[in-house]
Design a protein around this motif. Sequence first.
Motif, mmCIF file in Angstrom:
data_model
loop_
_atom_site.group_PDB
_atom_site.id
_atom_site.type_symbol
_atom_site.label_atom_id
_atom_site.label_comp_id
_atom_site.label_asym_id
_atom_site.label_seq_id
_atom_site.Cartn_x
_atom_site.Cartn_y
_atom_site.Cartn_z
ATOM 1 N N UNK A 213 0.745 -1.105 0.026
ATOM 2 C CA UNK A 213 0.022 0.083 0.137
ATOM 3 C C UNK A 213 0.895 1.194 0.065
ATOM 4 N N UNK A 214 0.262 2.357 -0.156
ATOM 5 C CA UNK A 214 0.997 3.752 -0.085
ATOM 6 C C UNK A 214 0.913 4.134 1.313
ATOM 7 N N UNK A 215 1.421 5.400 1.568
ATOM 8 C CA UNK A 215 1.747 6.001 2.854
ATOM 9 C C UNK A 215 0.453 6.001 3.800
ATOM 10 N N UNK A 451 -4.474 -7.684 19.204
ATOM 11 C CA UNK A 451 -4.336 -8.743 18.366
ATOM 12 C C UNK A 451 -5.446 -8.849 17.163
ATOM 13 N N UNK A 452 -6.733 -8.299 17.524
ATOM 14 C CA UNK A 452 -7.576 -8.164 16.439
ATOM 15 C C UNK A 452 -7.151 -7.106 15.421
ATOM 16 N N UNK A 453 -6.681 -5.946 16.027
ATOM 17 C CA UNK A 453 -6.401 -4.754 15.199
ATOM 18 C C UNK A 453 -5.086 -5.232 14.416
ATOM 19 N N UNK A 454 -4.175 -5.959 14.846
ATOM 20 C CA UNK A 454 -3.162 -6.509 13.913
ATOM 21 C C UNK A 454 -3.914 -7.422 12.886
ATOM 22 N N UNK A 455 -4.579 -8.190 12.984
ATOM 23 C CA UNK A 455 -5.149 -9.253 12.230
ATOM 24 C C UNK A 455 -5.846 -8.241 11.069
ATOM 25 N N UNK A 456 -6.785 -7.302 11.379
ATOM 26 C CA UNK A 456 -7.217 -6.461 10.603
ATOM 27 C C UNK A 456 -6.411 -5.846 9.550
ATOM 28 N N UNK A 457 -5.318 -5.212 10.063
ATOM 29 C CA UNK A 457 -4.344 -4.424 9.435
ATOM 30 C C UNK A 457 -3.777 -5.549 8.394
ATOM 31 N N UNK A 458 -3.205 -6.788 8.854
ATOM 32 C CA UNK A 458 -2.775 -7.555 7.999
ATOM 33 C C UNK A 458 -3.526 -8.004 6.545
ATOM 34 N N UNK A 459 -4.797 -8.151 7.059
ATOM 35 C CA UNK A 459 -5.819 -8.570 6.047
ATOM 36 C C UNK A 459 -6.019 -7.167 5.162
ATOM 37 N N UNK A 460 -6.271 -6.204 5.587
ATOM 38 C CA UNK A 460 -6.485 -5.233 4.560
ATOM 39 C C UNK A 460 -5.020 -5.137 3.611
ATOM 40 N N UNK A 461 -3.983 -5.277 4.327
ATOM 41 C CA UNK A 461 -2.823 -5.393 3.324
ATOM 42 C C UNK A 461 -2.701 -6.583 2.358
ATOM 43 N N UNK A 463 -5.306 -8.120 1.185
ATOM 44 C CA UNK A 463 -6.358 -7.511 -0.044
ATOM 45 C C UNK A 463 -6.017 -6.421 -0.847
ATOM 46 N N UNK A 464 -5.207 -5.501 -0.079
ATOM 47 C CA UNK A 464 -4.900 -4.349 -1.052
ATOM 48 C C UNK A 464 -6.103 -3.355 -0.795
ATOM 49 N N UNK A 465 -6.640 -3.406 0.390
ATOM 50 C CA UNK A 465 -8.012 -2.667 0.502
ATOM 51 C C UNK A 465 -7.963 -1.460 1.312
ATOM 52 N N UNK A 466 -8.641 -0.441 0.902
ATOM 53 C CA UNK A 466 -8.633 0.678 1.881
ATOM 54 C C UNK A 466 -9.841 0.540 2.830
ATOM 55 N N UNK A 467 -9.936 1.588 3.808
ATOM 56 C CA UNK A 467 -11.070 1.511 4.511
ATOM 57 C C UNK A 467 -12.440 1.539 3.965
ATOM 58 N N UNK A 468 -12.387 2.271 2.742
ATOM 59 C CA UNK A 468 -13.527 2.433 1.718
ATOM 60 C C UNK A 468 -13.877 0.942 1.413
ATOM 61 N N UNK A 469 -13.268 0.387 0.836
ATOM 62 C CA UNK A 469 -13.353 -1.074 0.227
ATOM 63 C C UNK A 469 -14.098 -1.846 1.329
#
Length: 562
Positions: A213-215, A451-461, A463-469
């Motif tokens: 992802x970007x910055x 740990x939930x937050x880190x799991x979310x962050x790893x999945x978003x990365x 999938x290459x997903x933004x919050x909007x997706x």
Amino acid sequence: MAADQDQEQRRRLLDVASRFPLPAGCRFSYGTAGFRADGATMAPAICRAGILAALRSVKLAGATVGIVITASHNPIGDNGAKIADPDGGMMDQHWEPFADALANAPDPDALLQLVLQFAKDEGIPLGSHYTAQVLLGRDTRPTGEYLLDAALQGINAIVGAHAIDMGILTTPQLHWMVRSKNKGVKASESAYFKQLINSFRHMLELVPKDKSGDELANKLIVDGANGIGGVKLEQIKAELSGLDIIVRNSGKEGEGILNHMCGADFVQKERVTPHGFSPEDVGVRCASLDGDADRLVYFRVSSASDNKVDLVDGDKILSLFALFIREQLDIINNDGSKVNKLLPAKLGIVQTAYANGASTQFLKDLGLEVVFTPTGVKYLHKKALEYDIGVYFEANGHGTVVFSENFISQLESLSKELSSQADNGSAQYHAVMRLMAASQLINQAVGDALSGLLFVEAILQYRGWSFQNWCELYSDLPSRQLKVKVIDRSSIVTTDAETKVSQPSSLQELIDKETVNYSHGRCFVRPSGTEDVVRVYAEASTQVEADSLAKSVAQHVERLLG
Ligand SMILES: CC(=O)N[C@H]1[C@@H](OP(=O)(O)O)O[C@H](CO)[C@@H](O)[C@@H]1O
Ligand SMILES: [Mg+2]
């Protein structure tokens, strides 16, 4: 038991009970989440929770149990205690009636008799040669230290019991430590952090190369509710590669009051920005923890002109997790055209009636098995354990993913098999490794915001997903929750995972009559397990209709029971 040990045990119980007399008019109940009330009144109940935890450990042949001193998202003046069983989960519900009786024993003699009788009924070998071990943790509340001392005195009132103070912790850290201790692995805070940091790094190493992802995608602002979660996140954030975390309401001196105008409960209920956020944050991905860091929601400041947020609640976090796990299983099991089921797995999704109907529909449309339990993680967690992989969440952000031991060992042997087949660059191998990393990352004992937050962050990365997706997975149905004060909330009895009222029977008929008037209408009522109120929940296709359905049903509740 030998006569002198028997005397010693009796003496200690009488002694401790007389040191912590029950204040007149106080009544404690081990509700949805343990004992909870004004912190200044809690010492007798917490001392008795100490006795209870020590007895639990003796009963379980000296297995380690835990006590967390916290009142979660409640105001700073409140405090409470929850007991963790040896597997790190909530105390067996079978002991709750005794917990209530013990907490309310009116005098030292009554307390002694209760303990002796219970020990006899449960076959607890009081006074013989045994050991008991209780780990203690507390959150940042000002009454924490004083209540810790009460708990220690309670534990020490059981002959042979040994207490270990693990310090100021998040609730899930203490649950994790209890579980680890009983598995014979390192149970320290540094071991917990190491597991989180390493498994998160593994997850990121398994992100497909085209998805970096970007910055902005790496930036995350976390509202720590001025509680312990922000403190712990500050400690580890530098070691979380691939993420730029900024903690607000971090619990540092002067930053604000615990849970006041901030935290996961506030953001989920009020749907406005927490204290410390401003129009400058528009568009940035934000997360909010509760005071003891076992709840997590995400949000985004919608616009610079008001303080509204776009909320991603527990249901949408659950949907993201379910989608990810289901995808990895599909990669493993569908190799090209042939369906070879390398890894048959029963995947179950557990929700409560408060789950937004749109989330349930979304999950069912994916072909997933969705089941419902009554409110309270003790019910959801237990149900999730029935599956190879169980994913559970309450809408308010408490939940986790549990993997069965059998499934983990299948994953381990499959990873060995695939890595030795010289095709360890295969998509299947990577999917297996992702599931293994996920089972290390996500807390197996209890819902854990960190740990939930880190799991979310790893999945978003991944999938290459933004919050909007993520937001667009589905649109929540408008809903409304109301509280109604009644004379005796226990006069409402529910059935079908709290979706129907069985008593008074006329109430369900009235709810049905109202609900049919609304498109996508759904409504249920239940007595709260943590507050002296009846909760009314309604959903419909527009906000005005959801509000109106909730209001009419609340009026019926008031008329019948007020
Ligand atoms: C509607 C709602 O959010 N209920 C909460 C609340 O329980 P009640 O029994 O509804 O008071 O507190 C529980 C403990 O924190 C939590 O598990 C549950 O989800
Ligand atoms: Mg909490």
